[in-house]
Design a protein around this motif. Structure first.
Motif, PDB file in Angstrom:
ATOM      1  N   ILE A  94       0.841  -1.196   0.000  1.00 41.87           N
ATOM      2  CA  ILE A  94       0.000   0.000   0.000  1.00 41.87           C
ATOM      3  C   ILE A  94       0.874   1.243   0.000  1.00 41.87           C
ATOM      4  O   ILE A  94       1.668   1.452   0.935  1.00 41.87           O
ATOM      5  CB  ILE A  94      -0.918   0.039   1.241  1.00 41.87           C
ATOM      6  CG1 ILE A  94      -1.701  -1.264   1.376  1.00 41.87           C
ATOM      7  CG2 ILE A  94      -1.864   1.234   1.179  1.00 41.87           C
ATOM      8  CD1 ILE A  94      -2.503  -1.369   2.665  1.00 41.87           C
ATOM      9  N   THR A  95       0.751   2.071  -1.009  1.00 41.80           N
ATOM     10  CA  THR A  95       1.465   3.347  -1.007  1.00 41.80           C
ATOM     11  C   THR A  95       0.601   4.404  -0.315  1.00 41.80           C
ATOM     12  O   THR A  95      -0.618   4.311  -0.312  1.00 41.80           O
ATOM     13  CB  THR A  95       1.808   3.819  -2.428  1.00 41.80           C
ATOM     14  OG1 THR A  95       0.606   4.154  -3.128  1.00 41.80           O
ATOM     15  CG2 THR A  95       2.570   2.733  -3.193  1.00 41.80           C
ATOM     16  N   GLY A  96       1.263   5.390   0.267  1.00 41.09           N
ATOM     17  CA  GLY A  96       0.529   6.416   0.996  1.00 41.09           C
ATOM     18  C   GLY A  96      -0.223   5.834   2.181  1.00 41.09           C
ATOM     19  O   GLY A  96      -1.351   6.229   2.473  1.00 41.09           O
ATOM     20  N   ALA A  97       0.426   4.895   2.885  1.00 45.71           N
ATOM     21  CA  ALA A  97      -0.261   4.130   3.929  1.00 45.71           C
ATOM     22  C   ALA A  97      -0.225   4.787   5.297  1.00 45.71           C
ATOM     23  O   ALA A  97      -0.791   4.242   6.246  1.00 45.71           O
ATOM     24  CB  ALA A  97       0.351   2.728   4.027  1.00 45.71           C
ATOM     25  N   SER A  98       0.405   5.946   5.433  1.00 38.96           N
ATOM     26  CA  SER A  98       0.622   6.516   6.764  1.00 38.96           C
ATOM     27  C   SER A  98      -0.610   7.161   7.371  1.00 38.96           C
ATOM     28  O   SER A  98      -0.662   7.391   8.577  1.00 38.96           O
ATOM     29  CB  SER A  98       1.767   7.536   6.721  1.00 38.96           C
ATOM     30  OG  SER A  98       1.471   8.583   5.814  1.00 38.96           O
ATOM     31  N   ALA A  99      -1.633   7.466   6.555  1.00 36.77           N
ATOM     32  CA  ALA A  99      -2.816   8.165   7.087  1.00 36.77           C
ATOM     33  C   ALA A  99      -3.964   8.030   6.099  1.00 36.77           C
ATOM     34  O   ALA A  99      -3.812   7.511   4.993  1.00 36.77           O
ATOM     35  CB  ALA A  99      -2.504   9.649   7.327  1.00 36.77           C
ATOM     36  N   GLY A 100      -5.141   8.517   6.515  1.00 35.12           N
ATOM     37  CA  GLY A 100      -6.288   8.634   5.630  1.00 35.12           C
ATOM     38  C   GLY A 100      -6.759   7.325   5.033  1.00 35.12           C
ATOM     39  O   GLY A 100      -6.813   6.286   5.709  1.00 35.12           O
ATOM     40  N   ILE A 101      -7.109   7.359   3.749  1.00 39.97           N
ATOM     41  CA  ILE A 101      -7.644   6.180   3.077  1.00 39.97           C
ATOM     42  C   ILE A 101      -6.616   5.051   3.048  1.00 39.97           C
ATOM     43  O   ILE A 101      -6.962   3.875   3.191  1.00 39.97           O
ATOM     44  CB  ILE A 101      -8.106   6.547   1.651  1.00 39.97           C
ATOM     45  CG1 ILE A 101      -9.290   7.521   1.718  1.00 39.97           C
ATOM     46  CG2 ILE A 101      -8.500   5.303   0.865  1.00 39.97           C
ATOM     47  CD1 ILE A 101      -9.706   8.078   0.362  1.00 39.97           C
ATOM     48  N   GLY A 102      -5.346   5.380   2.878  1.00 40.03           N
ATOM     49  CA  GLY A 102      -4.309   4.352   2.853  1.00 40.03           C
ATOM     50  C   GLY A 102      -4.237   3.582   4.153  1.00 40.03           C
ATOM     51  O   GLY A 102      -4.168   2.344   4.165  1.00 40.03           O
ATOM     52  N   ALA A 103      -4.248   4.293   5.279  1.00 41.16           N
ATOM     53  CA  ALA A 103      -4.215   3.633   6.589  1.00 41.16           C
ATOM     54  C   ALA A 103      -5.491   2.833   6.814  1.00 41.16           C
ATOM     55  O   ALA A 103      -5.462   1.731   7.373  1.00 41.16           O
ATOM     56  CB  ALA A 103      -4.027   4.664   7.691  1.00 41.16           C
ATOM     57  N   ALA A 104      -6.639   3.382   6.375  1.00 47.18           N
ATOM     58  CA  ALA A 104      -7.903   2.664   6.526  1.00 47.18           C
ATOM     59  C   ALA A 104      -7.894   1.371   5.715  1.00 47.18           C
ATOM     60  O   ALA A 104      -8.377   0.326   6.175  1.00 47.18           O
ATOM     61  CB  ALA A 104      -9.063   3.558   6.107  1.00 47.18           C
ATOM     62  N   LEU A 105      -7.342   1.421   4.512  1.00 51.59           N
ATOM     63  CA  LEU A 105      -7.238   0.217   3.701  1.00 51.59           C
ATOM     64  C   LEU A 105      -6.304  -0.803   4.336  1.00 51.59           C
ATOM     65  O   LEU A 105      -6.544  -2.013   4.261  1.00 51.59           O
ATOM     66  CB  LEU A 105      -6.761   0.577   2.297  1.00 51.59           C
ATOM     67  CG  LEU A 105      -7.851   1.101   1.361  1.00 51.59           C
ATOM     68  CD1 LEU A 105      -7.253   1.855   0.181  1.00 51.59           C
ATOM     69  CD2 LEU A 105      -8.721  -0.055   0.855  1.00 51.59           C
ATOM     70  N   ALA A 106      -5.237  -0.333   4.972  1.00 48.49           N
ATOM     71  CA  ALA A 106      -4.337  -1.244   5.672  1.00 48.49           C
ATOM     72  C   ALA A 106      -5.089  -1.993   6.768  1.00 48.49           C
ATOM     73  O   ALA A 106      -4.920  -3.216   6.941  1.00 48.49           O
ATOM     74  CB  ALA A 106      -3.160  -0.472   6.257  1.00 48.49           C
ATOM     75  N   ARG A 107      -5.916  -1.294   7.513  1.00 49.75           N
ATOM     76  CA  ARG A 107      -6.681  -1.934   8.594  1.00 49.75           C
ATOM     77  C   ARG A 107      -7.692  -2.937   8.032  1.00 49.75           C
ATOM     78  O   ARG A 107      -7.896  -4.012   8.603  1.00 49.75           O
ATOM     79  CB  ARG A 107      -7.373  -0.866   9.441  1.00 49.75           C
ATOM     80  CG  ARG A 107      -6.393   0.034  10.200  1.00 49.75           C
ATOM     81  CD  ARG A 107      -7.111   1.023  11.113  1.00 49.75           C
ATOM     82  NE  ARG A 107      -6.157   1.819  11.871  1.00 49.75           N
ATOM     83  CZ  ARG A 107      -5.778   3.065  11.536  1.00 49.75           C
ATOM     84  NH1 ARG A 107      -6.315   3.644  10.466  1.00 49.75           N
ATOM     85  NH2 ARG A 107      -4.898   3.709  12.257  1.00 49.75           N
ATOM     86  N   VAL A 108      -8.334  -2.587   6.912  1.00 49.23           N
ATOM     87  CA  VAL A 108      -9.291  -3.499   6.291  1.00 49.23           C
ATOM     88  C   VAL A 108      -8.593  -4.778   5.834  1.00 49.23           C
ATOM     89  O   VAL A 108      -9.062  -5.896   6.091  1.00 49.23           O
ATOM     90  CB  VAL A 108      -9.998  -2.813   5.106  1.00 49.23           C
ATOM     91  CG1 VAL A 108     -10.782  -3.830   4.272  1.00 49.23           C
ATOM     92  CG2 VAL A 108     -10.942  -1.722   5.598  1.00 49.23           C
ATOM     93  N   CYS A 109      -7.460  -4.626   5.148  1.00 54.20           N
ATOM     94  CA  CYS A 109      -6.741  -5.804   4.643  1.00 54.20           C
ATOM     95  C   CYS A 109      -6.190  -6.650   5.789  1.00 54.20           C
ATOM     96  O   CYS A 109      -6.230  -7.892   5.724  1.00 54.20           O
ATOM     97  CB  CYS A 109      -5.608  -5.360   3.719  1.00 54.20           C
ATOM     98  SG  CYS A 109      -6.160  -4.646   2.156  1.00 54.20           S
TER      99      CYS A 109
END
Length: 267
Positions: free
Chosen positions: A9-24
């Motif tokens: 995940i690029t741009g994973a430090s905040a926002g939608i990227g971090a939310a996607l990290a939690r979902v995955c």
């Protein structure tokens, strides 16, 4: 024991990227978290590892550098990691106008939001096809469907490219086990507008009902790529707006924040 699949995940430090990290992570995927800021990445990695028992690898990278993609691919390979899925989320905007934005800032925007998604997809997709399983989620925007606006001149065209790019990859990967989706959210609660300096403007211009949560966007996006949809627009009103805009673009005339809000109020 079968190894878990890994999502980068690029741009994973905040926002939608971090939310996607939690979902995955909640779905049992290992992660490769990529961004410039190491502190937030480490915090997120510790959180998802503790909560979901997965492994989260942290890689700091400035994707605006000309050779960023090549360095990132080499780093992943050197760590012995396999990329089964890719979320191209990193992005930002320049709102000061085309001729008043420094050329180097425009070049960075094109690199991060257009060049890197293409290069990383090209680097990692062949192995996904060989394994018969892959997921690529390109975070685009409703801006990719709407009329051009002044100020942030490159943002909409870049997002429009990502939508078409995703559709093309979706077609090419039919029957190969690789799913490709363009995620096209409307206004979302993240730090995006704080970074580009437009927080006060958009907070005044757009009512609360127009705003989506990053968590909602992330869930919709990942559900869409798992079910092999070529694109997803979170929110019923935004889906209707995209349809109306396609049918009657000149009548909507969505050139200002006020007109965006007014158009949605009619839906």
């Amino acid at each position: 024991m079968t190894a878990r699949r890994t999502i980068a995940i690029t741009g994973a430090s905040a926002g939608i990227g971090a939310a996607l990290a939690r979902v995955c992570a909640a779905k049992g995927y290992d992660l490769i978290l990529i961004a410039r800021r190491e502190g937030p990445l480490n915090t997120l990695a510790a959180e998802v590892e503790a909560e979901h028992g997965i492994k989260a690898h942290v890689i700091t990278a400035d994707l605006a550098e000309p050779d960023a993609s090549q360095k990132l691919v080499a780093t992943v390979a050197a760590r012995g990691l396999t990329v089964d899925g890719l979320i191209n989320n990193a992005g930002f905007s320049n709102t000061k106008g085309f001729v008043t934005t420094p050329p180097e800032a425009q070049a960075a925007m094109l690199r991060v939001m257009l060049g890197v998604p293409v290069e990383l997809s090209r680097a990692w997709m062949p192995a996904m096809q060989e394994r018969g399983w892959g997921r690529i989620l390109n975070v685009a925007s409703m801006a990719g469907f709407l009329q051009a606006t002044g100020g942030d001149t490159l943002y909409g065209p870049i997002k429009s490219f990502l939508i078409r790019f995703s559709q093309g990859l979706w077609i090419e990967n039919r029957g190969k086990g690789v799913h490709v989706t363009a995620l096209c959210p409307g206004y979302t609660y993240t730090e995006f507008h704080d970074v580009n300096g437009s927080r006060d403007q958009v907070s005044k211009a757009y009512p609360k009902w127009m705003w989506l949560s990053a968590e909602r966007v992330a869930h919709d996006g990942w559900d869409a790529v798992e079910t092999d949809k070529p694109r997803i627009i979170p929110g019923k009103r935004y889906r209707l707006l995209a349809t109306i805009n396609k049918l009657m673009p000149d009548r909507l005339g969505l050139n200002t924040a006020a007109k965006h809000a007014k158009a949605l109020e009619r839906i």
